[in-house]
Write an enzyme that holds these catalytic residues in place. Structure first.
Site, PDB file in Angstrom:
ATOM      1  N   GLY A 294      14.206  73.716  61.491  1.00 41.33           N
ATOM      2  CA  GLY A 294      14.816  74.556  60.449  1.00 41.33           C
ATOM      3  C   GLY A 294      14.014  74.459  59.174  1.00 41.33           C
ATOM      4  O   GLY A 294      14.555  74.520  58.063  1.00 41.33           O
TER       5      GLY A 294
ATOM      6  N   PHE B 299      16.774  76.051  53.130  1.00 39.29           N
ATOM      7  CA  PHE B 299      16.780  75.702  51.708  1.00 39.29           C
ATOM      8  C   PHE B 299      16.343  74.259  51.461  1.00 39.29           C
ATOM      9  O   PHE B 299      15.315  73.999  50.819  1.00 39.29           O
ATOM     10  CB  PHE B 299      18.173  75.974  51.160  1.00 39.29           C
ATOM     11  CG  PHE B 299      18.455  75.390  49.802  1.00 39.29           C
ATOM     12  CD1 PHE B 299      17.518  75.467  48.777  1.00 39.29           C
ATOM     13  CD2 PHE B 299      19.668  74.765  49.545  1.00 39.29           C
ATOM     14  CE1 PHE B 299      17.784  74.936  47.523  1.00 39.29           C
ATOM     15  CE2 PHE B 299      19.953  74.245  48.299  1.00 39.29           C
ATOM     16  CZ  PHE B 299      19.008  74.316  47.296  1.00 39.29           C
ATOM     17  N   ALA B 300      17.088  73.288  51.967  1.00 38.34           N
ATOM     18  CA  ALA B 300      16.754  71.878  51.721  1.00 38.34           C
ATOM     19  C   ALA B 300      15.485  71.474  52.450  1.00 38.34           C
ATOM     20  O   ALA B 300      14.690  70.657  51.954  1.00 38.34           O
ATOM     21  CB  ALA B 300      17.918  70.981  52.144  1.00 38.34           C
TER      22      ALA B 300
ATOM     23  N   LYS C 203      29.145  69.975  63.823  1.00 40.46           N
ATOM     24  CA  LYS C 203      28.231  69.029  63.157  1.00 40.46           C
ATOM     25  C   LYS C 203      28.637  67.594  63.491  1.00 40.46           C
ATOM     26  O   LYS C 203      27.781  66.714  63.670  1.00 40.46           O
ATOM     27  CB  LYS C 203      28.227  69.238  61.641  1.00 40.46           C
ATOM     28  CG  LYS C 203      27.455  70.442  61.166  1.00 40.46           C
ATOM     29  CD  LYS C 203      25.985  70.382  61.547  1.00 40.46           C
ATOM     30  CE  LYS C 203      25.117  69.723  60.530  1.00 40.46           C
ATOM     31  NZ  LYS C 203      23.679  69.820  60.853  1.00 40.46           N
TER      32      LYS C 203
END
Length: 560
Positions: A16, A20-21, A168
């Protein structure tokens, strides 16, 4: 060349990697000059942002050109693709995850659970030494009870807030269970509420809501505390975890553990939102909506989406899970990460907020765009404006109720003045007594206590009031002095006009003046605030018409 020992090339993988992170982690790893980074994502090719390509400052662009970074297309749901992407890697940072705002169990399960299992199997097959999994604090959130400074001993709930949190948690369990398999060391990072430059969800959605006039609402009583984490601190937390796992051979305790990562600076959720929205030039949230009021609406919205999603309906912002997230406490104890990983935030909350706001300068309200109306400016942009313009609905409703009570007791009831005052004081005393006996929460809505100082008039306040009265008197005296000089015709005509209006109003009885005047004031200022441009244009047109009439009249007189 990135090396561990002399001549040794060390590769790490970030799944991924265009998230963003993950982008911030990739850049941090490249800047450390200790790793070559393989960026794994779904897109068939990598498309760089302008700042990533800048000469001299675009570390990712330079690294891709030099071979220190490599982009690989892979779908985590395809194990063969994952194995191929992990070949020769020493470390895997598993950060890939679907959009958490889409409550789609099948999608979340396929990536967060099946995809994570493929990642673990590929790590074992490719002899990867360390796996760091990006989890979420929501794995311990049941959607009902707030989380106040909880630590990693908090168990998984029996029921989760949404499918993203549930899957998750399943992925996290798989990663922790895999610790030690084939020499693989694992740990999980739970970063709380990530924010920062490059975020395409939080700030853009806040600005879109502000532009649509939806940013003024607070869900709940506005006192819920949150732990936000600046994105560079999240990346730093992952780096700390990798170093701690690398030291496992020498007695580290990080393997098989989960860690909360925060900025260690809890803040009221709505203060955080107000800071971003306000500094970008938009109206900050002020009107509070109790959770029991908004929750039924959220359920209806969610049901509507589930029914019509197949026809292209967009994912709604108002859902029950989101309402719970916006109204509950969510703070986490970060001491375990500090003690075992050596983690400390490298960017403070305030600095991170300022960097974030500065990075969204293109979303700022334009300078020519007025944030307040003429009606609000005329009313002083204070409590009077908030009340008459319904910006603070609680104040407006309270004022109307108070006026209705005064009107009833002093004009409609027919009681003597002293009797009316006694009844009002009795009602106030009864209200205060009942209010003091109410529990701290009613239907999850926090009851605010009235502090004693609200009833106390301080010497300073009394002094200011007297000064204000004297100032008004002196202004009035200067006004009449100016009129008495006989030079200021404009001011004289304004005073005469105002007195004539008062005289006309005086023809009505006091009762009739109140019945007509007070609603008229509310309607007039509110209407002008809503249709300011139209009213102003009509006013300008009227003045222009009168000006033309005047010119025509002068011409006619001159002809005669």
């Amino acid at each position: 060349m990135a090396t561990g020992e002399v001549g040794e090339v060390r590769w790490c993988v970030v799944t991924g990697g265009r998230g963003f992170a993950a982008r911030h982690l990739v850049e941090m790893l490249l800047r450390s000059d200790q790793w070559r980074v393989r960026i794994v994502d779904l897109s068939p090719s990598i498309r760089l942002e302008p700042h990533e390509e800048e000469e001299g400052g675009g570390v990712l662009g330079r690294s891709l050109r030099s071979g220190k970074a490599l982009y690989v297309t892979a779908d985590l749901r395809d194990k063969n693709q994952v194995v191929q992407a992990f070949q020769g890697a020493e470390v895997v940072f598993h950060m890939a995850a679907p959009d958490s705002s889409i409550n789609n169990y099948e999608l979340h399960y396929s990536v967060n659970v099946k995809g994570t299992k493929n990642v673990i199997d590929a790590c074992v097959e490719c002899k990867v030494k360390r796996l760091i999994y990006t989890s979420s604090p929501s794995v311990v959130f049941d959607g009902v009870h707030g989380l106040h400074n909880v630590d990693e001993s908090t168990p998984y709930p029996e029921k989760f807030n949404d499918s993203y949190s549930e899957t998750k948690a399943e992925g996290e369990k798989l990663v922790l269970k895999a610790n030690g398999q084939g020499g693989l060391l694992t740990c999980c990072i739970r970063p709380s509420s990530i924010f920062g430059p490059g975020d395409k969800l939080l700030v853009p959605s806040l600005v879109a809501a502000a532009k649509a006039g939806k940013s003024k609402f607070i869900i709940g009583d506005g006192s819920n505390m949150y732990d936000f984490t600046y994105v560079e601190n999240v990346a730093h937390g992952h780096v700390c975890a990798e170093k701690a796992l690398a030291a496992e051979e020498h007695g580290s305790k990080a393997a098989g553990q989960a860690y909360f990562i925060t900025n260690t600076e809890p803040i009221k959720f709505w203060d955080f939102i107000s800071k971003i929205v306000g500094d970008l030039g938009y109206e900050s949230p002020r009107t509070k909506i109790p959770v029991p009021v908004i929750m039924p609406i959220a359920h209806v919205v969610e049901w509507t989406y589930k029914t019509f999603a197949r026809y292209g309906m967009r994912v709604p912002q108002l859902t029950p899970s989101r309402v719970r997230l916006l109204s509950c406490d969510r703070t986490f104890d970060c001491s375990k990460a500090q003690n075992q990983l050596g983690y400390e935030p490298i960017v403070s909350l305030q600095e991170g907020l300022q960097r974030t706001i500065d990075s969204y300068a293109h979303l700022q309200a334009t300078r020519h765009m007025k944030t307040t109306s003429k009606a609000s400016d005329f009313l002083g942009n204070g409590r009077v404006a908030d009340t008459l313009l319904w910006k603070d609905k609680r104040k407006s409703l309270t004022t109307i109720l108070l006026m209705a009570i005064l009107y009833y007791y002093f004009y409609v009831s027919g009681d003597m003045c002293l009797t009316s005052v006694a009844k009002i004081l009795l009602a106030i005393a009864l209200f205060l007594f009942i209010h003091s006996k109410l529990p701290a929460k009613v239907f999850s809505y926090r009851i605010k206590r009235i502090p004693p100082h609200c009833f106390h008039l301080s010497d300073e306040m009394a002094h200011r009031m007297v000064l204000s009265m004297c100032s008004e008197w002196n202004s009035l005296a200067r006004l009449f002095k100016s009129i008495g000089s006989g030079n200021d015709w404009t001011r004289f005509l304004k005073v005469v006009g105002a007195l004539m209006i008062i005289n006309l109003v005086g023809i009505l009885s006091i009762r009739r003046s109140i019945e007509i005047g007070i609603p008229l004031i509310f309607i007039a200022v509110y209407g002008y605030d809503k249709w300011e441009e139209k009213i102003d244009s009509l006013f300008v047109e009227s003045l222009s018409f009168l000006s033309r009439l005047k010119v025509e009249a002068v011409k006619m007189i001159q002809k005669q």
